[in-house]
Scaffold this motif. Structure first.
Motif, mmCIF file in Angstrom:
data_model
loop_
_atom_site.group_PDB
_atom_site.id
_atom_site.type_symbol
_atom_site.label_atom_id
_atom_site.label_comp_id
_atom_site.label_asym_id
_atom_site.label_seq_id
_atom_site.Cartn_x
_atom_site.Cartn_y
_atom_site.Cartn_z
ATOM 1 N N LEU A 116 -15.625 -7.809 -2.579
ATOM 2 C CA LEU A 116 -16.966 -8.124 -2.082
ATOM 3 C C LEU A 116 -17.142 -9.627 -1.901
ATOM 4 O O LEU A 116 -17.828 -10.076 -0.973
ATOM 5 C CB LEU A 116 -18.027 -7.585 -3.046
ATOM 6 C CG LEU A 116 -18.159 -6.063 -3.108
ATOM 7 C CD1 LEU A 116 -19.131 -5.657 -4.196
ATOM 8 C CD2 LEU A 116 -18.600 -5.513 -1.754
ATOM 9 N N GLU A 117 -16.524 -10.398 -2.773
ATOM 10 C CA GLU A 117 -16.617 -11.856 -2.666
ATOM 11 C C GLU A 117 -15.879 -12.370 -1.428
ATOM 12 O O GLU A 117 -16.323 -13.319 -0.781
ATOM 13 C CB GLU A 117 -16.051 -12.506 -3.932
ATOM 14 C CG GLU A 117 -16.931 -12.302 -5.164
ATOM 15 C CD GLU A 117 -16.273 -12.783 -6.449
ATOM 16 O OE1 GLU A 117 -16.993 -13.043 -7.418
ATOM 17 O OE2 GLU A 117 -15.019 -12.877 -6.472
ATOM 18 N N ASP A 118 -14.762 -11.728 -1.108
ATOM 19 C CA ASP A 118 -13.967 -12.140 0.052
ATOM 20 C C ASP A 118 -13.325 -10.897 0.669
ATOM 21 O O ASP A 118 -12.166 -10.573 0.401
ATOM 22 C CB ASP A 118 -12.895 -13.140 -0.371
ATOM 23 C CG ASP A 118 -12.119 -13.692 0.813
ATOM 24 O OD1 ASP A 118 -12.612 -13.573 1.948
ATOM 25 O OD2 ASP A 118 -11.024 -14.240 0.598
ATOM 26 N N PRO A 119 -14.081 -10.154 1.490
ATOM 27 C CA PRO A 119 -13.598 -8.866 2.016
ATOM 28 C C PRO A 119 -12.490 -8.999 3.063
ATOM 29 O O PRO A 119 -12.751 -9.251 4.233
ATOM 30 C CB PRO A 119 -14.867 -8.246 2.632
ATOM 31 C CG PRO A 119 -15.757 -9.399 2.931
ATOM 32 C CD PRO A 119 -15.450 -10.453 1.914
ATOM 33 N N GLU A 120 -11.270 -8.850 2.598
ATOM 34 C CA GLU A 120 -10.121 -8.877 3.509
ATOM 35 C C GLU A 120 -9.290 -7.599 3.359
ATOM 36 O O GLU A 120 -9.214 -6.799 4.272
ATOM 37 C CB GLU A 120 -9.260 -10.115 3.248
ATOM 38 C CG GLU A 120 -9.923 -11.429 3.647
ATOM 39 C CD GLU A 120 -8.981 -12.612 3.511
ATOM 40 O OE1 GLU A 120 -7.806 -12.398 3.121
ATOM 41 O OE2 GLU A 120 -9.420 -13.743 3.786
ATOM 42 N N GLU A 121 -8.660 -7.435 2.183
ATOM 43 C CA GLU A 121 -7.822 -6.257 1.947
ATOM 44 C C GLU A 121 -8.146 -5.617 0.601
ATOM 45 O O GLU A 121 -8.557 -6.308 -0.335
ATOM 46 C CB GLU A 121 -6.331 -6.630 1.973
ATOM 47 C CG GLU A 121 -5.819 -7.092 3.312
ATOM 48 C CD GLU A 121 -4.318 -7.354 3.281
ATOM 49 O OE1 GLU A 121 -3.690 -7.053 2.240
ATOM 50 O OE2 GLU A 121 -3.783 -7.845 4.278
ATOM 51 N N PHE A 122 -7.934 -4.297 0.546
ATOM 52 C CA PHE A 122 -8.134 -3.558 -0.703
ATOM 53 C C PHE A 122 -7.132 -2.404 -0.698
ATOM 54 O O PHE A 122 -7.001 -1.697 0.303
ATOM 55 C CB PHE A 122 -9.562 -3.021 -0.784
ATOM 56 C CG PHE A 122 -9.910 -2.416 -2.110
ATOM 57 C CD1 PHE A 122 -10.350 -3.208 -3.149
ATOM 58 C CD2 PHE A 122 -9.808 -1.041 -2.324
ATOM 59 C CE1 PHE A 122 -10.684 -2.661 -4.385
ATOM 60 C CE2 PHE A 122 -10.127 -0.484 -3.545
ATOM 61 C CZ PHE A 122 -10.575 -1.301 -4.574
ATOM 62 N N SER A 123 -6.404 -2.233 -1.794
ATOM 63 C CA SER A 123 -5.391 -1.184 -1.813
ATOM 64 C C SER A 123 -5.313 -0.483 -3.168
ATOM 65 O O SER A 123 -5.619 -1.070 -4.209
ATOM 66 C CB SER A 123 -4.010 -1.754 -1.465
ATOM 67 O OG SER A 123 -3.555 -2.642 -2.471
ATOM 68 N N ILE A 124 -4.917 0.778 -3.121
ATOM 69 C CA ILE A 124 -4.667 1.585 -4.320
ATOM 70 C C ILE A 124 -3.261 2.159 -4.185
ATOM 71 O O ILE A 124 -2.934 2.778 -3.163
ATOM 72 C CB ILE A 124 -5.685 2.723 -4.457
ATOM 73 C CG1 ILE A 124 -7.114 2.180 -4.502
ATOM 74 C CG2 ILE A 124 -5.402 3.554 -5.716
ATOM 75 C CD1 ILE A 124 -8.178 3.260 -4.469
ATOM 76 N N SER A 125 -2.419 1.940 -5.180
ATOM 77 C CA SER A 125 -1.040 2.427 -5.112
ATOM 78 C C SER A 125 -0.699 3.252 -6.344
ATOM 79 O O SER A 125 -1.272 3.064 -7.420
ATOM 80 C CB SER A 125 -0.060 1.260 -4.987
ATOM 81 O OG SER A 125 -0.110 0.432 -6.137
ATOM 82 N N ALA A 126 0.238 4.164 -6.160
ATOM 83 C CA ALA A 126 0.754 4.974 -7.259
ATOM 84 C C ALA A 126 2.272 4.954 -7.180
ATOM 85 O O ALA A 126 2.841 5.359 -6.164
ATOM 86 C CB ALA A 126 0.236 6.408 -7.159
ATOM 87 N N SER A 127 2.903 4.461 -8.224
ATOM 88 C CA SER A 127 4.372 4.374 -8.240
ATOM 89 C C SER A 127 4.870 4.695 -9.641
ATOM 90 O O SER A 127 5.117 3.800 -10.451
ATOM 91 C CB SER A 127 4.832 2.975 -7.816
ATOM 92 O OG SER A 127 4.171 1.976 -8.577
ATOM 93 N N PRO A 128 4.980 5.990 -9.958
ATOM 94 C CA PRO A 128 5.442 6.390 -11.293
ATOM 95 C C PRO A 128 6.842 5.873 -11.598
ATOM 96 O O PRO A 128 7.640 5.636 -10.690
ATOM 97 C CB PRO A 128 5.414 7.923 -11.231
ATOM 98 C CG PRO A 128 5.456 8.258 -9.782
ATOM 99 C CD PRO A 128 4.758 7.146 -9.075
ATOM 100 N N LEU A 129 7.117 5.712 -12.891
ATOM 101 C CA LEU A 129 8.423 5.210 -13.309
ATOM 102 C C LEU A 129 9.544 6.169 -12.912
ATOM 103 O O LEU A 129 10.682 5.761 -12.715
ATOM 104 C CB LEU A 129 8.434 4.980 -14.820
ATOM 105 C CG LEU A 129 7.431 3.926 -15.329
ATOM 106 C CD1 LEU A 129 7.496 3.814 -16.848
ATOM 107 C CD2 LEU A 129 7.709 2.571 -14.680
ATOM 108 N N LYS A 130 9.214 7.450 -12.788
ATOM 109 C CA LYS A 130 10.165 8.433 -12.269
ATOM 110 C C LYS A 130 9.385 9.470 -11.453
ATOM 111 O O LYS A 130 8.186 9.661 -11.689
ATOM 112 C CB LYS A 130 10.939 9.103 -13.402
ATOM 113 C CG LYS A 130 10.079 9.940 -14.342
ATOM 114 C CD LYS A 130 10.953 10.623 -15.391
ATOM 115 C CE LYS A 130 10.111 11.492 -16.313
ATOM 116 N NZ LYS A 130 10.940 12.196 -17.317
#
Length: 289
Positions: A249-263
């Motif tokens: 909100l302070e600097d709206p450029e990019e936003f991401s959610i990732s999921a990378s399990p160890l296996k």
């Protein structure tokens, strides 16, 4: 003019002639394949286009000025261009594909109740939508790698999804069984990313109008509320997520959610996890801004 100069010019003319000949041949072959694809889609829509060309260096197939009329639909869909960067045309379901659809014309008036909201955000009667898709499928490993599925619009933003799955059979004869074998499909990783192109600013401007205040004060108030939520929040992941939302909100450029399990985990294993905190830990979910 010297003999060397004449020879050089002659070679250049021959090379240009070869280039043009190969390009025309490639374009004709590409147009034939495009027409075959259109014929296969005839039960679902009528598709017309103006031109098919091939960029010889990159071998991209560019289809221009497309008009799609879905069956039993009055509205026609206009598309500026479709670019096929790469495609496996030897199998019913391509094992690899990279394609871009640019300038898909969307009439806001056709969106019903949502049309009013979009106009309030400052959008005109038409929006230009862009789509991208790229994936590869390893038949031997039964692994599907969706490198990108993206949708965006001018002066709005773009959201893209990528993920990698294993133990998945895309054989046409086995596709129906996928509904029953889904719990056995293996999850490797995934990511959702949003890149803003003025939508966040427009939403804050609209919010300020509804609150009868200016944009700066509305934004400041919103950030203060989130800051308070962060201070009161006990859960570490939620606290971090709220912090990233605040940063966006302070600097709206990019936003991401990732999921990378160890296996890698099969979806059946993931679906049996009830506690959201355990899901976050199992899939190693991270939020960035």
């Amino acid at each position: 003019m010297s003999k060397k100069q004449i020879t050089g010019i002659g070679i250049a003319v021959v090379l240009i002639a070869i280039y043009m000949g190969v390009k025309m041949y490639a374009s004709n072959v590409a147009e034939g394949k495009v027409n075959e694809a259109i014929a296969k889609a005839a039960n679902f829509a009528d598709i017309d286009y103006k031109n098919v060309s091939v960029g010889l260096l990159g071998m991209d197939v560019r289809i221009s000025d497309i008009l799609v009329t879905p069956v039993d639909a009055k509205e026609k869909i206009k598309i500026d261009e479709i670019i096929i960067h790469n495609i496996d045309d030897k199998t019913d379901i391509p094992t690899f594909l990279s394609i871009s659809c640019n300038g898909i014309e969307l009439n806001i008036k056709d969106l019903g109740e949502d049309a009013k909201r979009l106009r309030e955000l400052g959008y005109n009667d038409k929006m230009m939508i862009n789509l991208t898709a790229e994936y590869t499928y390893d038949k031997e490993k039964e692994e599907l790698d969706i490198k990108e599925i993206g949708i965006g619009a001018d002066n709005v933003g773009e959201i893209s999804v990528s993920f990698r799955l294993g133990n998945i059979n895309l054989d046409p004869e086995e596709m129906v069984g996928l509904l029953f074998t889904f719990p056995q499909v293996v999850f490797h990783e995934a990511k959702i990313q949003y890149e803003d192109d003025s939508l966040a600013e427009r939403l804050m401007k609209l919010g300020a109008q509804e609150e009868q205040t200016n944009v700066n004060d509305f934004k400041k108030s919103l950030i203060q509320k989130i800051t308070k939520e962060i201070e009161n929040e006990k859960d570490d992941f939620t606290k971090k997520a709220l912090s990233k939302i605040k940063e966006f909100l302070e600097d709206p450029e990019e936003f991401s959610i990732s999921a990378s399990p160890l296996k890698p985990y099969p979806f059946g294993r993931i679906m049996r996890v009830d506690d959201p905190k355990d899901i976050v830990k199992l899939l190693n979910i991270k939020i960035k801004s």
